[in-house]
Design a protein around this motif. Structure first.
Motif, PDB file in Angstrom:
ATOM      1  N   GLN A  48       0.846  -1.194   0.000  1.00 34.98           N
ATOM      2  CA  GLN A  48       0.000   0.000   0.000  1.00 34.98           C
ATOM      3  C   GLN A  48       0.882   1.245   0.000  1.00 34.98           C
ATOM      4  N   LEU A  49       0.453   2.256  -0.760  1.00 35.80           N
ATOM      5  CA  LEU A  49       1.093   3.564  -0.729  1.00 35.80           C
ATOM      6  C   LEU A  49       0.049   4.601  -0.353  1.00 35.80           C
ATOM      7  N   THR A  50       0.414   5.471   0.597  1.00 35.06           N
ATOM      8  CA  THR A  50      -0.457   6.551   1.033  1.00 35.06           C
ATOM      9  C   THR A  50       0.352   7.834   1.031  1.00 35.06           C
ATOM     10  N   ASN A  51      -0.048   8.781   0.185  1.00 37.69           N
ATOM     11  CA  ASN A  51       0.705  10.033   0.035  1.00 37.69           C
ATOM     12  C   ASN A  51       2.175   9.774  -0.278  1.00 37.69           C
ATOM     13  N   GLY A  52       2.424   8.724  -1.050  1.00 34.92           N
ATOM     14  CA  GLY A  52       3.785   8.422  -1.476  1.00 34.92           C
ATOM     15  C   GLY A  52       4.580   7.587  -0.496  1.00 34.92           C
ATOM     16  N   GLU A  53       4.021   7.293   0.678  1.00 37.78           N
ATOM     17  CA  GLU A  53       4.738   6.506   1.690  1.00 37.78           C
ATOM     18  C   GLU A  53       4.324   5.046   1.576  1.00 37.78           C
ATOM     19  N   LEU A  54       5.313   4.180   1.480  1.00 37.38           N
ATOM     20  CA  LEU A  54       5.112   2.757   1.238  1.00 37.38           C
ATOM     21  C   LEU A  54       4.915   1.989   2.541  1.00 37.38           C
ATOM     22  N   ALA A  88      -0.137  10.478  -9.539  1.00 42.21           N
ATOM     23  CA  ALA A  88      -1.152   9.425  -9.543  1.00 42.21           C
ATOM     24  C   ALA A  88      -0.700   8.176  -8.798  1.00 42.21           C
ATOM     25  N   THR A  89       0.603   7.941  -8.754  1.00 47.04           N
ATOM     26  CA  THR A  89       1.124   6.723  -8.115  1.00 47.04           C
ATOM     27  C   THR A  89       1.393   6.901  -6.621  1.00 47.04           C
ATOM     28  N   ASP A  90       1.050   8.083  -6.053  1.00 45.18           N
ATOM     29  CA  ASP A  90       1.296   8.310  -4.630  1.00 45.18           C
ATOM     30  C   ASP A  90       0.365   7.494  -3.744  1.00 45.18           C
ATOM     31  N   ASP A  91      -0.803   7.132  -4.268  1.00 47.65           N
ATOM     32  CA  ASP A  91      -1.780   6.355  -3.497  1.00 47.65           C
ATOM     33  C   ASP A  91      -2.119   5.099  -4.278  1.00 47.65           C
ATOM     34  N   TYR A  92      -1.975   3.956  -3.605  1.00 47.63           N
ATOM     35  CA  TYR A  92      -2.171   2.670  -4.286  1.00 47.63           C
ATOM     36  C   TYR A  92      -2.505   1.603  -3.252  1.00 47.63           C
ATOM     37  N   GLY A  93      -3.413   0.714  -3.635  1.00 47.80           N
ATOM     38  CA  GLY A  93      -3.720  -0.436  -2.794  1.00 47.80           C
ATOM     39  C   GLY A  93      -4.713  -0.136  -1.693  1.00 47.80           C
ATOM     40  N   PRO A  94      -4.807  -1.062  -0.718  1.00 50.33           N
ATOM     41  CA  PRO A  94      -3.929  -2.228  -0.505  1.00 50.33           C
ATOM     42  C   PRO A  94      -4.075  -3.288  -1.588  1.00 50.33           C
ATOM     43  N   TYR A  95      -2.951  -3.914  -1.907  1.00 54.30           N
ATOM     44  CA  TYR A  95      -2.870  -4.905  -2.972  1.00 54.30           C
ATOM     45  C   TYR A  95      -2.101  -6.099  -2.451  1.00 54.30           C
ATOM     46  N   VAL A  96      -2.701  -7.280  -2.571  1.00 57.07           N
ATOM     47  CA  VAL A  96      -2.047  -8.508  -2.125  1.00 57.07           C
ATOM     48  C   VAL A  96      -1.334  -9.158  -3.310  1.00 57.07           C
ATOM     49  N   VAL A  97      -0.046  -9.382  -3.177  1.00 56.27           N
ATOM     50  CA  VAL A  97       0.746  -9.973  -4.263  1.00 56.27           C
ATOM     51  C   VAL A  97       0.348 -11.446  -4.417  1.00 56.27           C
ATOM     52  N   PRO A  98      -0.089 -11.845  -5.611  1.00 51.51           N
ATOM     53  CA  PRO A  98      -0.508 -13.246  -5.792  1.00 51.51           C
ATOM     54  C   PRO A  98       0.667 -14.216  -5.661  1.00 51.51           C
TER      55      PRO A  98
END
Length: 278
Positions: free
Chosen positions: A115-121, A190-200
């Motif tokens: 997960q990324l929130t405001n660019g923080e991983l 656009a990539t600063d916020d992402y997920g949560p994503y579970v890696v398959p």
């Protein structure tokens, strides 16, 4: 006349066989041991610059269809002597759809939640350690910043009047202890916020060190990104060392310019991340 013709035919046949053996040997070395790789963008800055030439080893993770150079092998599942990369490794891969070569850093392993929130991983719910570093100044040349680079707005002039690229650096330390520098250009991407994503299972989540200028696992495939985690089978090898780097001024017809274009201090740079305890 007959004897001379037979002798000439034999000479041509031997030449063709020798060329074929050499080509097969080169292909085998490229596919199984190591191959050169060229960096064409700024997506892995600050550690890699447009114009760097690398050595990529093929054996650390075993071999798959992606190991075969020049994309000659049909896509198929499975790896021979497969061993997962470690978080922090820089890997070369075939894009799962286009089969174009990409180079990114391994961030997430199978089962990880990214997960990324405001660019923080964050990985598995825990924020990754971040340490702001001093601004990094790099001389501007024809290859830096690269074509259409998002880093162009950081170009300034030094006290001597020469152009410099001054970029903001944040050092990250992943679970397992791998530390490396990233570029964080601030909020609004656009990539600063992402997920949560579970890696398959049997997949890897990959990101560029230039976090706001990389088409990686966070970016949809239709935008030239990787469209999520990539299959382990798509990994071709591990980036090991910079062999040499050029500033973009070399002319193919002028051998002297090849040497003049070499960037000092780049050859021999180790591309393995610093790990806790090293």
């Amino acid at each position: 006349m007959t004897k001379k013709k037979t002798k000439d035919d034999g000479s041509w046949g031997k030449l063709i066989r020798d060329i074929a053996v050499i080509l097969l040997l080169v292909l085998a070395i490229h596919s199984c041991v190591a191959k050169p790789f060229y960096i064409p963008s700024d997506s892995m800055m600050p550690i890699l610059r447009n114009g760097d030439r690398l050595i990529v080893s093929k054996y650390p993770y075993g071999w798959s269809y992606a190991s075969v150079s020049f994309h000659l092998a049909p896509k198929m599942e499975g790896r021979l002597f497969g061993r997962l990369p470690e978080r922090g490794d820089i890997v070369v891969l075939e894009h799962p759809l286009t089969r174009v070569d990409y180079i990114k850093r391994v961030i997430g392993l199978p089962g990880d939640t990214i997960q990324l929130t405001n660019g923080e991983l964050s990985i598995n719910g825990k924020p990754v350690k971040r340490e702001v570093q001093p601004m990094l100044a790099i001389p501007v040349d024809r290859n830096t910043p690269g074509p259409d680079s998002s880093l162009s707005r950081f170009v300034t002039r030094g006290a001597d009047g020469k152009e410099l690229l001054e970029i903001p650096i944040v050092r990250e330390t992943l679970p397992g202890g791998a530390s490396f520098d990233t570029i964080d250009m601030g909020p609004g991407y656009a990539t600063d916020d992402y997920g949560p994503y579970v890696v398959p299972a049997n997949h890897l989540f990959l990101m560029g060190d230039n976090r706001d200028g990389s088409a990686d696992s966070r970016v949809p495939a239709e935008l030239k990104g990787l469209g999520g985690a990539v299959p382990f089978d798509a990994i071709a090898g591990r980036a090991e060392i910079i062999s040499f780097s050029t500033d973009g001024t070399a002319k193919w017809y002028n051998p002297l310019s090849w040497f003049e274009a070499l960037r000092p201090g780049r050859a021999g740079t180790d591309l393995r991340p610093v790990r806790a305890g090293d």
